[in-house]
Design a protein around this motif. Sequence first.
Motif, PDB file in Angstrom:
ATOM      1  N   ASP A 122       0.840  -1.183   0.000  1.00 60.63           N
ATOM      2  CA  ASP A 122       0.000   0.000   0.000  1.00 60.63           C
ATOM      3  C   ASP A 122       0.885   1.246   0.000  1.00 60.63           C
ATOM      4  OD1 ASP A 122      -2.829   1.158   0.548  1.00 60.63           O
ATOM      5  OD2 ASP A 122      -1.538   2.112   2.043  1.00 60.63           O
ATOM      6  N   VAL A 123       0.550   2.223  -0.827  1.00 63.99           N
ATOM      7  CA  VAL A 123       1.380   3.419  -0.939  1.00 63.99           C
ATOM      8  C   VAL A 123       1.470   4.155   0.397  1.00 63.99           C
ATOM      9  CG1 VAL A 123       1.581   5.695  -2.022  1.00 63.99           C
ATOM     10  CG2 VAL A 123       0.995   3.695  -3.408  1.00 63.99           C
ATOM     11  N   ALA A 124       0.372   4.230   1.126  1.00 61.74           N
ATOM     12  CA  ALA A 124       0.402   4.910   2.434  1.00 61.74           C
ATOM     13  C   ALA A 124       1.367   4.213   3.384  1.00 61.74           C
ATOM     14  CB  ALA A 124      -0.998   4.958   3.029  1.00 61.74           C
ATOM     15  N   VAL A 129       8.663  17.838  -0.578  1.00 62.17           N
ATOM     16  CA  VAL A 129       8.295  18.118  -1.971  1.00 62.17           C
ATOM     17  C   VAL A 129       7.701  16.856  -2.587  1.00 62.17           C
ATOM     18  CG1 VAL A 129       9.142  18.710  -4.274  1.00 62.17           C
ATOM     19  CG2 VAL A 129      10.077  19.881  -2.281  1.00 62.17           C
ATOM     20  N   ASP A 130       6.593  17.030  -3.298  1.00 61.26           N
ATOM     21  CA  ASP A 130       5.976  15.930  -4.047  1.00 61.26           C
ATOM     22  C   ASP A 130       5.889  16.332  -5.507  1.00 61.26           C
ATOM     23  OD1 ASP A 130       4.458  13.592  -4.736  1.00 61.26           O
ATOM     24  OD2 ASP A 130       2.641  14.811  -4.625  1.00 61.26           O
ATOM     25  N   PHE A 131       6.472  15.517  -6.399  1.00 54.45           N
ATOM     26  CA  PHE A 131       6.313  15.705  -7.834  1.00 54.45           C
ATOM     27  C   PHE A 131       5.245  14.724  -8.271  1.00 54.45           C
ATOM     28  CE2 PHE A 131       7.075  15.775 -12.296  1.00 54.45           C
ATOM     29  CZ  PHE A 131       7.711  16.971 -12.583  1.00 54.45           C
ATOM     30  N   GLU A 132       4.024  15.243  -8.454  1.00 55.75           N
ATOM     31  CA  GLU A 132       2.852  14.378  -8.583  1.00 55.75           C
ATOM     32  C   GLU A 132       2.483  14.114 -10.039  1.00 55.75           C
ATOM     33  OE1 GLU A 132       0.424  11.740  -7.663  1.00 55.75           O
ATOM     34  OE2 GLU A 132       1.414  12.790  -5.998  1.00 55.75           O
ATOM     35  N   ARG A 142      -5.624   8.251  -5.158  1.00 57.39           N
ATOM     36  CA  ARG A 142      -5.230   7.701  -3.856  1.00 57.39           C
ATOM     37  C   ARG A 142      -3.757   7.965  -3.545  1.00 57.39           C
ATOM     38  NH1 ARG A 142      -8.715   3.756  -6.076  1.00 57.39           N
ATOM     39  NH2 ARG A 142     -10.588   3.347  -4.813  1.00 57.39           N
ATOM     40  N   THR A 143      -2.926   8.006  -4.588  1.00 58.07           N
ATOM     41  CA  THR A 143      -1.505   8.277  -4.358  1.00 58.07           C
ATOM     42  C   THR A 143      -1.309   9.667  -3.792  1.00 58.07           C
ATOM     43  OG1 THR A 143      -0.839   6.762  -6.127  1.00 58.07           O
ATOM     44  CG2 THR A 143       0.750   8.438  -5.473  1.00 58.07           C
ATOM     45  N   LEU A 144      -1.938  10.658  -4.388  1.00 55.09           N
ATOM     46  CA  LEU A 144      -1.840  12.021  -3.881  1.00 55.09           C
ATOM     47  C   LEU A 144      -2.434  12.120  -2.488  1.00 55.09           C
ATOM     48  CD1 LEU A 144      -1.245  15.026  -4.137  1.00 55.09           C
ATOM     49  CD2 LEU A 144      -3.334  15.265  -5.515  1.00 55.09           C
ATOM     50  N   ASP A 145      -3.514  11.410  -2.226  1.00 60.05           N
ATOM     51  CA  ASP A 145      -4.123  11.419  -0.900  1.00 60.05           C
ATOM     52  C   ASP A 145      -3.138  10.917   0.156  1.00 60.05           C
ATOM     53  OD1 ASP A 145      -6.508  12.285   0.211  1.00 60.05           O
ATOM     54  OD2 ASP A 145      -7.310  10.256   0.412  1.00 60.05           O
ATOM     55  N   ALA A 146      -2.415   9.841  -0.174  1.00 59.85           N
ATOM     56  CA  ALA A 146      -1.439   9.285   0.766  1.00 59.85           C
ATOM     57  C   ALA A 146      -0.288  10.253   1.005  1.00 59.85           C
ATOM     58  CB  ALA A 146      -0.912   7.952   0.233  1.00 59.85           C
ATOM     59  N   VAL A 147       0.127  10.964  -0.039  1.00 55.44           N
ATOM     60  CA  VAL A 147       1.199  11.956   0.114  1.00 55.44           C
ATOM     61  C   VAL A 147       0.749  13.095   1.015  1.00 55.44           C
ATOM     62  CG1 VAL A 147       2.507  13.730  -1.111  1.00 55.44           C
ATOM     63  CG2 VAL A 147       2.375  11.419  -2.056  1.00 55.44           C
ATOM     64  N   LEU A 148      -0.453  13.610   0.773  1.00 52.60           N
ATOM     65  CA  LEU A 148      -0.955  14.738   1.571  1.00 52.60           C
ATOM     66  C   LEU A 148      -0.980  14.413   3.061  1.00 52.60           C
ATOM     67  CD1 LEU A 148      -3.869  15.973  -0.727  1.00 52.60           C
ATOM     68  CD2 LEU A 148      -1.828  17.280  -0.080  1.00 52.60           C
ATOM     69  N   ALA A 149      -1.201  13.170   3.397  1.00 48.87           N
ATOM     70  CA  ALA A 149      -1.263  12.780   4.807  1.00 48.87           C
ATOM     71  C   ALA A 149       0.077  12.907   5.510  1.00 48.87           C
ATOM     72  CB  ALA A 149      -1.767  11.340   4.927  1.00 48.87           C
ATOM     73  N   ARG A 150       1.174  12.987   4.756  1.00 47.68           N
ATOM     74  CA  ARG A 150       2.505  12.983   5.369  1.00 47.68           C
ATOM     75  C   ARG A 150       3.321  14.233   5.050  1.00 47.68           C
ATOM     76  NH1 ARG A 150       3.331   8.638   8.048  1.00 47.68           N
ATOM     77  NH2 ARG A 150       5.469   9.323   8.472  1.00 47.68           N
ATOM     78  N   SER A 169      -8.659  13.548  -0.380  1.00 42.56           N
ATOM     79  CA  SER A 169      -9.572  13.977   0.684  1.00 42.56           C
ATOM     80  C   SER A 169      -8.812  14.602   1.839  1.00 42.56           C
ATOM     81  CB  SER A 169     -10.387  12.775   1.188  1.00 42.56           C
ATOM     82  OG  SER A 169      -9.533  11.775   1.703  1.00 42.56           O
ATOM     83  N   ASN A 170      -7.486  14.727   1.691  1.00 41.64           N
ATOM     84  CA  ASN A 170      -6.650  15.257   2.775  1.00 41.64           C
ATOM     85  C   ASN A 170      -6.280  16.719   2.575  1.00 41.64           C
ATOM     86  OD1 ASN A 170      -6.342  13.266   4.738  1.00 41.64           O
ATOM     87  ND2 ASN A 170      -4.801  12.170   3.532  1.00 41.64           N
ATOM     88  N   LEU A 171      -7.137  17.469   1.890  1.00 43.04           N
ATOM     89  CA  LEU A 171      -6.815  18.877   1.663  1.00 43.04           C
ATOM     90  C   LEU A 171      -6.749  19.666   2.964  1.00 43.04           C
ATOM     91  CD1 LEU A 171      -8.864  19.665  -1.564  1.00 43.04           C
ATOM     92  CD2 LEU A 171      -6.412  19.276  -1.335  1.00 43.04           C
ATOM     93  N   ALA A 172      -7.434  19.198   3.999  1.00 40.26           N
ATOM     94  CA  ALA A 172      -7.341  19.872   5.293  1.00 40.26           C
ATOM     95  C   ALA A 172      -5.908  19.854   5.816  1.00 40.26           C
ATOM     96  CB  ALA A 172      -8.273  19.204   6.301  1.00 40.26           C
ATOM     97  N   HIS A 173      -5.182  18.778   5.518  1.00 36.89           N
ATOM     98  CA  HIS A 173      -3.786  18.703   5.964  1.00 36.89           C
ATOM     99  C   HIS A 173      -2.918  19.675   5.178  1.00 36.89           C
ATOM    100  CE1 HIS A 173      -0.127  16.212   7.269  1.00 36.89           C
ATOM    101  NE2 HIS A 173      -0.678  16.727   8.347  1.00 36.89           N
TER     102      HIS A 173
END
Length: 337
Positions: free
Chosen positions: A204-206, A219-222, A227-235, A261-265
């Motif tokens: 799992d990516v997360a 830094v994230d080069f997306e 789901r991949t971007l979601d997992a990155v945003l969490a960290r 869904s992690n835009l709050a982070h």
Amino acid sequence: MSPKINAAWHLASRPAGLPTAGNFEWRETNLPELGEGQAQVQTIWLSIDPTNRIWMNDADSYLPKLQLGEVMRGIGIGRVLASRDAGLQAGDLVQGMLGWQRCCVSPARALSKLPPLPLPLSAHFGLLGHIGLTAYFGLTDVAQARAGETLVVSAAAGAVGSLTVQIGRNLGMRVVAIAGGAEKCRWLSDELGADAVIDYQAEDVADGLARACPEGIDVDFENVGGRTLDAVLARINLGARIALCGLISQYNASAPEPGPSNLAHLLMQRGRMQGFIVLDYLDRAHEAAEKLIAWHLAGRLKYRLDVSDGLESAPSALRKLFTGANTGKVLVKVSDE
């Protein structure tokens, strides 16, 4: 002698999901007469890119949508066969929107004459051109990458991703690469120097990000989204930057993919997510080319080509981008140099 008959792939229908051979129609037609200010170009190399799929949709993007029946849009490198423009001569090598066809008649102003380089002609797509500009400016200008930071690159075994991994290493970053399959991950780690790899087919990516980025992501080069971007945003760390290059998980989806869904982070960490298009940097191409060529000649920047022979193979080459069958830059060799 310039050919009179052209062969081309035309857009026959708009895909519902993954493009198929049925979305294209092969046609052989007479080439138009050369007008004033025009050049006839024989395609040598055709670049196959995720954006080809975007152009097939029934909606405008950063370019107007491709109309049904038109020659499939594509970036190519070719040789001028004949010219009625003072700026181009027969024999000149040029790059432009040549399309999925053996020859084209194009306004000369729409073509860029290629400078001589101590590299193969295909390097204009594997190392330089829109691929190199995207990787270089996405990381240095959009993401404002700095030495010592942790960089995550998704779709890291692709054309842009593999260059971004190495540019990050050359800038002194700690690089975490996400790709699918053990062979691609070994290439990223053993040959390209990624500090850590995440095989999304095996874990799992997360979970992989938790293992590979214990101190978070700067830094994230997306390239993937969903789901991949979601997992990155969490960290992401405080002040993180996300360069939004592509959303390849979305291009063939019949319905919106989950996430992010992690835009709050992103808000709480005061992060920044910015989309960009390579067209924004064409006037600064020389800046990137100098760096990329110097790194390559010094053995610090490699590129890999995934070549299909013959224009007839273009539709199947496009599918490679969305099935994970390619490693590096996907090209079609249309004719000899």
